[in-house]
Motif scaffolding. Sequence first.
Motif, PDB file in Angstrom:
ATOM      1  N   LEU A 112       0.826  -1.392   0.099  1.00 36.78           N
ATOM      2  CA  LEU A 112      -0.202   0.144   0.212  1.00 36.78           C
ATOM      3  C   LEU A 112       1.035   1.219  -0.023  1.00 36.78           C
ATOM      4  O   LEU A 112       2.001   1.166   0.844  1.00 36.78           O
ATOM      5  CB  LEU A 112      -0.875   0.080   1.367  1.00 36.78           C
ATOM      6  CG  LEU A 112      -2.157  -0.881   1.447  1.00 36.78           C
ATOM      7  CD1 LEU A 112      -2.602  -0.948   2.744  1.00 36.78           C
ATOM      8  CD2 LEU A 112      -3.171  -0.593   0.193  1.00 36.78           C
ATOM      9  N   THR A 113       0.485   2.078  -0.712  1.00 35.96           N
ATOM     10  CA  THR A 113       1.280   3.641  -0.823  1.00 35.96           C
ATOM     11  C   THR A 113       0.874   4.238   0.539  1.00 35.96           C
ATOM     12  O   THR A 113      -0.190   4.144   1.039  1.00 35.96           O
ATOM     13  CB  THR A 113       1.012   4.308  -2.009  1.00 35.96           C
ATOM     14  OG1 THR A 113      -0.515   4.816  -1.909  1.00 35.96           O
ATOM     15  CG2 THR A 113       1.060   3.509  -3.310  1.00 35.96           C
ATOM     16  N   ALA A 139      -3.306   6.809   3.855  1.00 37.56           N
ATOM     17  CA  ALA A 139      -3.920   8.163   4.450  1.00 37.56           C
ATOM     18  C   ALA A 139      -5.528   8.341   3.966  1.00 37.56           C
ATOM     19  O   ALA A 139      -6.080   8.751   4.646  1.00 37.56           O
ATOM     20  CB  ALA A 139      -3.009   9.426   3.594  1.00 37.56           C
ATOM     21  N   ALA A 140      -5.823   7.806   2.582  1.00 35.56           N
ATOM     22  CA  ALA A 140      -7.218   7.962   2.267  1.00 35.56           C
ATOM     23  C   ALA A 140      -8.091   7.020   3.142  1.00 35.56           C
ATOM     24  O   ALA A 140      -9.066   7.359   3.505  1.00 35.56           O
ATOM     25  CB  ALA A 140      -7.278   7.595   0.778  1.00 35.56           C
ATOM     26  N   ILE A 199       0.865  10.489   7.669  1.00 35.85           N
ATOM     27  CA  ILE A 199       0.942   8.971   7.626  1.00 35.85           C
ATOM     28  C   ILE A 199       2.461   8.730   7.506  1.00 35.85           C
ATOM     29  O   ILE A 199       3.029   7.878   8.323  1.00 35.85           O
ATOM     30  CB  ILE A 199       0.146   8.462   6.424  1.00 35.85           C
ATOM     31  CG1 ILE A 199      -1.297   8.526   6.693  1.00 35.85           C
ATOM     32  CG2 ILE A 199       0.399   6.784   6.190  1.00 35.85           C
ATOM     33  CD1 ILE A 199      -1.779   7.936   8.086  1.00 35.85           C
ATOM     34  N   SER A 200       3.055   9.190   6.636  1.00 36.03           N
ATOM     35  CA  SER A 200       4.613   9.086   6.261  1.00 36.03           C
ATOM     36  C   SER A 200       5.394   9.491   7.464  1.00 36.03           C
ATOM     37  O   SER A 200       6.198   8.584   7.807  1.00 36.03           O
ATOM     38  CB  SER A 200       4.930  10.017   5.143  1.00 36.03           C
ATOM     39  OG  SER A 200       4.410   9.876   4.045  1.00 36.03           O
ATOM     40  N   ILE A 222       5.365  -2.092   2.586  1.00 34.40           N
ATOM     41  CA  ILE A 222       5.840  -2.148   4.046  1.00 34.40           C
ATOM     42  C   ILE A 222       5.941  -3.240   4.717  1.00 34.40           C
ATOM     43  O   ILE A 222       4.900  -4.247   4.246  1.00 34.40           O
ATOM     44  CB  ILE A 222       4.570  -1.189   4.931  1.00 34.40           C
ATOM     45  CG1 ILE A 222       4.607   0.145   4.227  1.00 34.40           C
ATOM     46  CG2 ILE A 222       5.060  -1.138   6.359  1.00 34.40           C
ATOM     47  CD1 ILE A 222       3.157   0.903   5.015  1.00 34.40           C
ATOM     48  N   GLU A 223       6.986  -3.472   5.267  1.00 30.21           N
ATOM     49  CA  GLU A 223       7.063  -4.969   6.061  1.00 30.21           C
ATOM     50  C   GLU A 223       6.798  -4.730   7.475  1.00 30.21           C
ATOM     51  O   GLU A 223       7.271  -4.085   8.115  1.00 30.21           O
ATOM     52  CB  GLU A 223       8.489  -5.498   5.873  1.00 30.21           C
ATOM     53  CG  GLU A 223       8.783  -6.757   6.355  1.00 30.21           C
ATOM     54  CD  GLU A 223      10.385  -7.172   6.405  1.00 30.21           C
ATOM     55  OE1 GLU A 223      10.373  -8.272   6.631  1.00 30.21           O
ATOM     56  OE2 GLU A 223      11.185  -6.524   5.872  1.00 30.21           O
TER      57      GLU A 223
END
Length: 210
Positions: free
Chosen positions: A170-171, A176-177, A186-187, A206-207
Amino acid sequence: MNIAQYLERFFPNFEPELRNVIADRANIKKVKAKEMLMATGQNMRSTVLIVEGMVKLYREGEQGSEFFMYYLHPGDACALSLICAAKQETSQVMAKAVEDTTILMIPISLMDSLMKDYKSWYYYVLETYRTRFEELLVVIDNIAFRSMDERLANYLERQYNDRQKREIILTHSEIAADLNSSREVISRLLKKMEQKGHLRLYRNYIEYLK
């Protein structure tokens, strides 16, 4: 697999006669990853049972924002499709395939007879409502009582539990959405979680470590 095999594997509590009726009247539909299954305002003509893949349900705001609700997995039904199909109402949520997904579509014309004639379907519908209600209570609790860092940690844990994979593709913008936040927030929080050893951040995924 054909419909009868899907039903036997993922809906073993259905009575044999019920499985026969569904197998005779339902249709199989293949949905590609990222493809929409249900949109806000859409008329529901079928009840949906998931037999392969994963579906994301979310609410769309007036300005196009999105808010994540829950996932559906093989063996699950869309509770809202059960309600909307039975009452011939339009959908109030969005549903999108997270990965390539297979669904069984049961015509709304069967809803009354299935509820009346088959106890296993009746109890399955009640259990579906109960499960989805409990998931929505979790969403409400997160919004009302938890800070954004707690909500993010809970969100990632749900992602891991739902997918059973440490790699969460996921980005930051997608997260964030789902959480109705900004990518920058979020970052920043993800970076803090990485520093604490809860996860590792990579370019495309993301791990999850915790």
